[in-house]
Write an enzyme that holds these catalytic residues in place. Structure first.
Site, PDB file in Angstrom:
ATOM      1  N   ASP A 178      -1.741   6.544   3.032  1.00  0.00           N
ATOM      2  CA  ASP A 178      -2.964   6.669   3.825  1.00  0.00           C
ATOM      3  C   ASP A 178      -2.944   6.749   5.412  1.00  0.00           C
ATOM      4  O   ASP A 178      -2.985   7.763   5.928  1.00  0.00           O
ATOM      5  CB  ASP A 178      -2.816   4.914   4.209  1.00  0.00           C
ATOM      6  CG  ASP A 178      -4.145   4.171   3.868  1.00  0.00           C
ATOM      7  OD1 ASP A 178      -5.179   4.627   3.816  1.00  0.00           O
ATOM      8  OD2 ASP A 178      -3.568   2.708   2.708  1.00  0.00           O
ATOM      9  N   GLU A 226       0.117   3.589   8.162  1.00  0.00           N
ATOM     10  CA  GLU A 226      -0.523   3.554   7.996  1.00  0.00           C
ATOM     11  C   GLU A 226      -1.586   4.307   8.671  1.00  0.00           C
ATOM     12  O   GLU A 226      -2.588   5.230   7.658  1.00  0.00           O
ATOM     13  CB  GLU A 226      -1.492   2.845   6.918  1.00  0.00           C
ATOM     14  CG  GLU A 226      -0.619   1.934   6.317  1.00  0.00           C
ATOM     15  CD  GLU A 226      -1.210   1.258   4.809  1.00  0.00           C
ATOM     16  OE1 GLU A 226      -1.798   1.614   3.819  1.00  0.00           O
ATOM     17  OE2 GLU A 226      -2.213  -0.120   5.309  1.00  0.00           O
ATOM     18  N   ARG A 283       1.368  -8.319  -1.303  1.00  0.00           N
ATOM     19  CA  ARG A 283       0.229  -7.788  -0.234  1.00  0.00           C
ATOM     20  C   ARG A 283      -1.329  -8.481  -0.458  1.00  0.00           C
ATOM     21  O   ARG A 283      -1.612  -7.747  -1.197  1.00  0.00           O
ATOM     22  CB  ARG A 283       0.525  -5.834  -0.741  1.00  0.00           C
ATOM     23  CG  ARG A 283      -0.785  -4.942   0.625  1.00  0.00           C
ATOM     24  CD  ARG A 283      -0.125  -3.865   0.642  1.00  0.00           C
ATOM     25  NE  ARG A 283      -0.913  -3.478  -0.819  1.00  0.00           N
ATOM     26  CZ  ARG A 283      -1.190  -1.865  -0.737  1.00  0.00           C
ATOM     27  NH1 ARG A 283      -0.353  -1.161   0.215  1.00  0.00           N
ATOM     28  NH2 ARG A 283      -1.327  -1.345  -2.025  1.00  0.00           N
ATOM     29  N   GLN A 326       2.934  -3.015   7.676  1.00  0.00           N
ATOM     30  CA  GLN A 326       2.558  -1.400   6.722  1.00  0.00           C
ATOM     31  C   GLN A 326       2.156  -0.460   7.806  1.00  0.00           C
ATOM     32  O   GLN A 326       1.347  -1.039   9.093  1.00  0.00           O
ATOM     33  CB  GLN A 326       1.642  -1.473   6.336  1.00  0.00           C
ATOM     34  CG  GLN A 326       2.137  -1.787   4.809  1.00  0.00           C
ATOM     35  CD  GLN A 326       1.324  -1.176   3.055  1.00  0.00           C
ATOM     36  OE1 GLN A 326       0.872  -2.288   2.945  1.00  0.00           O
ATOM     37  NE2 GLN A 326       1.405  -0.681   2.993  1.00  0.00           N
ATOM     38  N   ASP A 377       1.933 -20.576   0.284  1.00  0.00           N
ATOM     39  CA  ASP A 377       2.119 -21.938  -0.641  1.00  0.00           C
ATOM     40  C   ASP A 377       1.671 -21.896  -1.812  1.00  0.00           C
ATOM     41  O   ASP A 377       2.427 -22.298  -2.681  1.00  0.00           O
ATOM     42  CB  ASP A 377       0.784 -21.935  -0.265  1.00  0.00           C
ATOM     43  CG  ASP A 377       0.744 -23.180   1.262  1.00  0.00           C
ATOM     44  OD1 ASP A 377       1.482 -23.465   2.233  1.00  0.00           O
ATOM     45  OD2 ASP A 377      -0.493 -23.803   1.640  1.00  0.00           O
ATOM     46  N   HIS A 423      -5.303  -3.743  -2.679  1.00  0.00           N
ATOM     47  CA  HIS A 423      -6.018  -2.628  -4.061  1.00  0.00           C
ATOM     48  C   HIS A 423      -6.135  -2.909  -5.114  1.00  0.00           C
ATOM     49  O   HIS A 423      -6.383  -1.575  -6.501  1.00  0.00           O
ATOM     50  CB  HIS A 423      -5.520  -0.939  -4.163  1.00  0.00           C
ATOM     51  CG  HIS A 423      -5.559  -0.711  -2.657  1.00  0.00           C
ATOM     52  ND1 HIS A 423      -6.879  -0.522  -1.961  1.00  0.00           N
ATOM     53  CD2 HIS A 423      -5.062  -0.531  -1.794  1.00  0.00           C
ATOM     54  CE1 HIS A 423      -6.561   0.148  -1.137  1.00  0.00           C
ATOM     55  NE2 HIS A 423      -5.282   0.084  -0.458  1.00  0.00           N
TER      56      HIS A 423
END
Length: 251
Positions: A174, A148, A69, A146, A83, A44
């Site tokens: 959420d 949600e 995230r 998560q 990486d 987000h």
């Protein structure tokens, strides 16, 4: 490498916050403040891979573990994030055991997973530490799933049972919306769900986490068994305090 996974699975309380501004300076301040981990958001927040790396470089002189995230359960997003030096990955909207197994496979090198191997990444000190990184990463990278939706809650015990899933992490916005309890974080019905997720995580020897809007509920969540806890974000801290200053000036 970071010791965040070892600490989490040992049951230590580890304190984090959200970095949503895509700002190396904000990430550096987070490290200066002494957080155990910082969530670098690319779901987000307007964050690119280069932006994530810049924030990790800013955190580099601190023990604060950078957790990324990703936007969605995606093999490429996980590969890129690891990486460039992520200590762990938070995967949004994990709802089934199958999705959890897929996430873990993307996190790990063969034979335990399907992560692509490159010898000269930032995570391996551009190749100078590749042998050690390759040998240790499967054991030391943190996987956060998560919770949600109602379906995720229903499957939370099975998700926690997946080898390699380390944390069940409640996304309160959420999840509360999914339960038709939008932002009613202290509602007894929502608290019952939080307790269920925590109980299921701990039953499988895993940790449970959550993002809180402020510090009010920290004691309650600790009592419920939550140990991987984040409070607020750089965006929210900035807007809240700047608005308070503006009001004081105009008042």
């Amino acid at each position: 490498m970071f010791d965040i996974r070892e600490r989490v699975l040992r049951g230590d309380f580890v304190a984090g916050t959200w970095c949503s501004l895509n700002s190396p300076a904000a990430a550096e301040i987070t490290g200066l403040c002494g957080f155990d981990w910082a969530l670098l958001d690319s779901e987000h927040a307007p964050t690119t891979t280069a932006g994530l790396m810049a924030q990790m470089q800013a955190l580099g002189r601190f023990p604060t573990a950078p957790i990324v995230r990703i936007p969605w359960l995606d093999r490429v997003a996980i590969k890129w994030s690891l990486d460039i030096g992520a200590a762990g990955i938070m995967v949004p909207y994990v709802e089934t055991e199958e999705q959890a197994r897929e996430a873990v496979s993307f996190m790990r090198y063969a034979p335990e997973g399907v992560r692509g191997v490159a010898g000269a990444t930032r995570a391996s000190d551009f190749g100078f530490g590749f042998k050690d990184y390759f040998a240790e990463s499967n054991k030391r990278l943190l996987t956060v799933a998560q919770m949600e939706t109602q379906l995720a809650v229903d499957n939370s015990r099975a998700i926690a049972a997946v080898d390699g899933v380390d944390v069940l992490f409640v996304g309160p916005m959420d999840l509360s919306a999914s339960l038709n309890l939008p932002e009613r974080f202290a509602d007894p019905a929502f608290m019952d769900v939080l307790q269920l997720v925590s109980d299921n995580a701990r039953a499988e020897g895993k940790a449970c986490g959550i993002l809180l809007p402020d510090a009010t509920l920290i004691p309650t969540l600790k009592e419920m068994g939550y140990t991987f806890v984040a409070v607020s974000s750089d965006v929210n801290v900035l807007t809240k305090h700047l608005k308070a200053i503006e009001r004081a000036l105009h008042g």
